[in-house]
Design an enzyme around this catalytic site. Structure first.
Site, mmCIF file in Angstrom:
data_model
loop_
_atom_site.group_PDB
_atom_site.id
_atom_site.type_symbol
_atom_site.label_atom_id
_atom_site.label_comp_id
_atom_site.label_asym_id
_atom_site.label_seq_id
_atom_site.Cartn_x
_atom_site.Cartn_y
_atom_site.Cartn_z
ATOM 1 N N ASP A 165 -44.988 25.689 8.802
ATOM 2 C CA ASP A 165 -45.759 26.919 8.992
ATOM 3 C C ASP A 165 -47.242 26.582 9.143
ATOM 4 O O ASP A 165 -48.099 27.210 8.519
ATOM 5 C CB ASP A 165 -45.512 27.848 7.788
ATOM 6 C CG ASP A 165 -45.874 29.293 8.097
ATOM 7 O OD1 ASP A 165 -46.067 29.621 9.285
ATOM 8 O OD2 ASP A 165 -45.987 30.095 7.147
ATOM 9 N N SER A 209 -45.218 37.735 2.802
ATOM 10 C CA SER A 209 -43.824 38.180 2.727
ATOM 11 C C SER A 209 -43.154 37.687 1.447
ATOM 12 O O SER A 209 -42.182 38.261 0.982
ATOM 13 C CB SER A 209 -43.069 37.667 3.949
ATOM 14 O OG SER A 209 -43.857 36.790 4.702
ATOM 15 N N LEU A 258 -56.154 38.183 -3.387
ATOM 16 C CA LEU A 258 -56.615 37.409 -2.223
ATOM 17 C C LEU A 258 -55.727 37.616 -0.995
ATOM 18 O O LEU A 258 -56.175 37.456 0.135
ATOM 19 C CB LEU A 258 -56.629 35.906 -2.548
ATOM 20 C CG LEU A 258 -57.672 35.442 -3.557
ATOM 21 C CD1 LEU A 258 -57.499 33.965 -3.849
ATOM 22 C CD2 LEU A 258 -59.079 35.695 -3.040
#
Ligand SMILES: Nc1ncnc2c1ncn2[C@@H]1O[C@H](COP(=O)(O)OP(=O)(O)OP(=O)(O)O)[C@@H](O)[C@H]1O
Length: 581
Positions: free
Chosen positions: A297, A162, A158
């Site tokens: 994030d 990082s 999917l």
């Protein structure tokens, strides 16, 4: 009775039974009947005498007495509180008093208890944190199913970020399970953090994030050890995918409602859909922030549409930090996506050292939270998502990067940016949408995308913003207008006001009249006095140089200590992550 501790008490020996201070001497034995207890007397030794009527005494306490002391502290009848509260005194005085029977609630006692309780429950929640860690976490472990590597059959990849690779997977031995109804992330770095955060979220605010199933350390293969994290498959589309469609936001309306609405397309309808998406994102953020987790994030790529619950949920907690216990809180390190990051970059002041040991971090967490308001970092990112939803031309990466540059040039002042951007035809539709209902959308956007974290709304306050609470149809109701005024007042920059007050004092004040002199104001403003070349100045320069050197050394030392603490800490909490046998 066995003595298990020493207590210090301040009592007022009252007239007419108070002995003259002259007749007291250090170390003198006083037979005082305990103010909490039955007739048997405990012995106290006089330790020091203040000017009467107060007497400081040190006394030995037995096991039972300690319990009583703690009890008395909270009902306001006990050690350390003034005599007016304790009704204490020497034996003669006490013996004439009627015996207290039952609980005596006092105003200071109630205030103390309420203050303690509010501190323990203030965000991020010290008391719920202890309960979560030492009760819920253990109970959950007893009942929750566990998995190992061989239980999964890998499917389609999917994504690859990082810090890991994400696959769609299904259970190998469960014929009843749907094909590919789980998601597996094989993570290296930060995998343990993500397991910790997901477990916390599952217990505290499950609906905020993708449904987490299990996480463990897989070290059976020849490769380096990997953390395996399993979630339920929530759906195919992230908000980023949906926003790339020309049909946005109508494509989301279909997903949320399950059908196309029989309404004419237009700004009003688009605004309602965007409002629903924003409310769901803020609701999820509020859940995370209330439990002490800051995501760090937030971006459309990390907001997934859950097909089962028909809502948006947050994914990817790899960069999140748990400020209740200080996990993954490394103030000098930034793990952020520059496109969506707030200008402060650090969620805590750089003056705040790395999180201390867990009990200390937990005890101090409400103070640190209030000092830094770290949740406002996510609010800025959510504000940028709002902006992108409103302005179709800002949805691409390049245009967002350009916008960030322009905003920086305008000192992060959205109003100033608007002045420069309004003539641009591609932005007109966005401004029109935000200006609906008297500009209430624009108002909310301004309160989220601000330079100073302290001036941004919290997720909870944003949810209460009139943008979401529309009672009337188009115009704002009287109550909504009032609420808006209140919000505006609380969002003011009070540092400006402080500066204004200082200026005012400068104009009217002399030391004699009670104001400030120019010299004092100079100190207040921390303006360096005008430089004069002289020998003392050279000495000052060398002193400053030395000071800078010392600070640098201390910083290096601190960093090494931080590194050590981090290692120790990662050891401490990785014990919570299950390992595959
Ligand atoms: N619970 C889930 N249900 C469905 N899809 C998911 C789920 N979790 C993750 N995904 C998919 O996997 C992709 C990658 O997930 P995630 O962002 O957690 O990985 P990552 O390795 O941290 O990626 P990046 O570093 O790019 O953010 C997501 O964009 C999403 O499409």
């Amino acid at each position: 009775m066995a003595t298990i501790g020493i207590g210090v008490g301040v009592t007022k020996l009252q007239q007419p039974h108070r002995p003259k201070s002259k007749s007291l001497f250090l170390g003198q034995r006083l037979r005082i009947r305990p103010f909490w207890g039955e007739p048997q007397c405990s012995e106290r030794r006089l330790f020091g005498v203040s000017n009467p009527p107060r007497v400081v005494q040190v006394f030995a306490l037995g096991g039972g007495e300690w319990l009583d002391t703690v009890h008395n502290l909270f009902v306001g009848v006990g050690v350390g509180l003034p005599c007016s509260v304790m009704q204490c005194g020497d034996v003669i005085y006490r013996s004439t008093l009627p015996k207290s029977n039952g609980l005596t609630l006092t105003v200071p006692g109630v205030i103390l208890a309420l203050g303690t309780l509010s501190y323990l429950w203030a965000t991020p929640g010290v008391a719920p944190g202890f309960f979560d860690m030492f009760v819920l976490a253990f109970v959950e472990r007893l009942f929750r199913p566990t998995y190992k590597k061989d239980d999964f059959v890998l499917g389609k990849k999917l994504g690859e970020g990082s810090f890991g690779v994400v696959y769609r997977v299904s259970l190998a031995n469960k014929p009843s399970s749907k094909e590919g109804d789980l998601v597996l992330k094989k993570a290296t770095e930060y995998g343990a953090v993500e397991i910790w955060m997901n477990e916390r979220v599952r217990r505290a605010c499950a609906s905020s994030c993708a449904d987490f199933v299990y996480g463990f350390l897989e070290s059976s293969s020849k490769k380096a050890a990997e953390y395996w994290l399993i979630w339920r498959f929530e759906g195919d589309a992230t908000l980023a995918d949906l926003m790339q469609s020309r049909d946005f936001p109508y494509n989301v309306e279909t997903l949320i409602l399950g059908e196309v609405q029989d309404l004419p397309k237009g700004l009003e309808r688009e605004n309602r859909i965007i409002q629903t998406i924003m409310r769901q994102i803020l609701f999820a953020l509020d859940g995370l922030h209330s439990t002490g987790i800051v995501h760090r994030d937030i971006k459309p790529q990390n907001v997934i549409f859950s097909e089962e619950s028909r809502t948006f949920k947050i994914i990817d907690l790899g960069a999140a930090t748990d400020l209740r216990v200080g996990i993954n809180y490394i103030p000098k390190e930034f793990l952020l996506d520059p496109r969506y990051a707030a200008p402060e970059q650090y969620i805590m002041s750089t003056q705040t050292p790395s999180a201390p040991s867990v009990p200390v971090a937990t005890a101090l967490s409400p103070v640190l939270w209030q000092l830094n308001l770290p949740d406002r970092f996510d609010i800025y990112s959510a504000g940028l998502i709002f902006l992108q939803m409103a302005f179709p031309s800002l949805r691409s990466d390049n245009s967002l990067i350009q916008f960030n540059r322009q905003l920086k040039r305008c000192d992060y002042d959205l109003v100033a940016w608007r002045k420069t951007a309004e003539p641009r035809s591609e932005l007109r539709k966005g401004f029109e949408l935000l200006d609906l209902d008297g500009g209430i959308g624009w108002e909310l956007l301004k309160s989220m995308v601000r330079y100073k974290a302290r001036q941004r709304l919290s997720a909870k306050a944003a949810l209460a913003h009139p943008y979401f609470v529309r009672e009337g149809l188009l115009a704002l109701s009287f109550m909504q207008t009032l609420r808006l005024q209140l919000l505006r007042a609380t969002q003011q920059d009070y540092s400006e006001a402080a500066r204004w007050v200082i200026q005012l004092m400068a104009k009217s004040g002399t030391q004699k009249d009670g104001g400030f002199t120019e010299a004092q104001l100079q100190e207040l403003r921390e303006i360096e006095p005008k430089k004069k070349a002289s020998a003392p100045r050279n000495a000052l320069a060398s002193a400053l140089k030395l000071q800078r050197k010392i600070i640098r050394t201390i910083r290096t030392l601190n960093e090494s200590m931080d590194e050590l603490t981090r290692r120790r800490k990662s050891f401490w909490w990785s014990r919570w992550i299950p390992r595959e046998e």
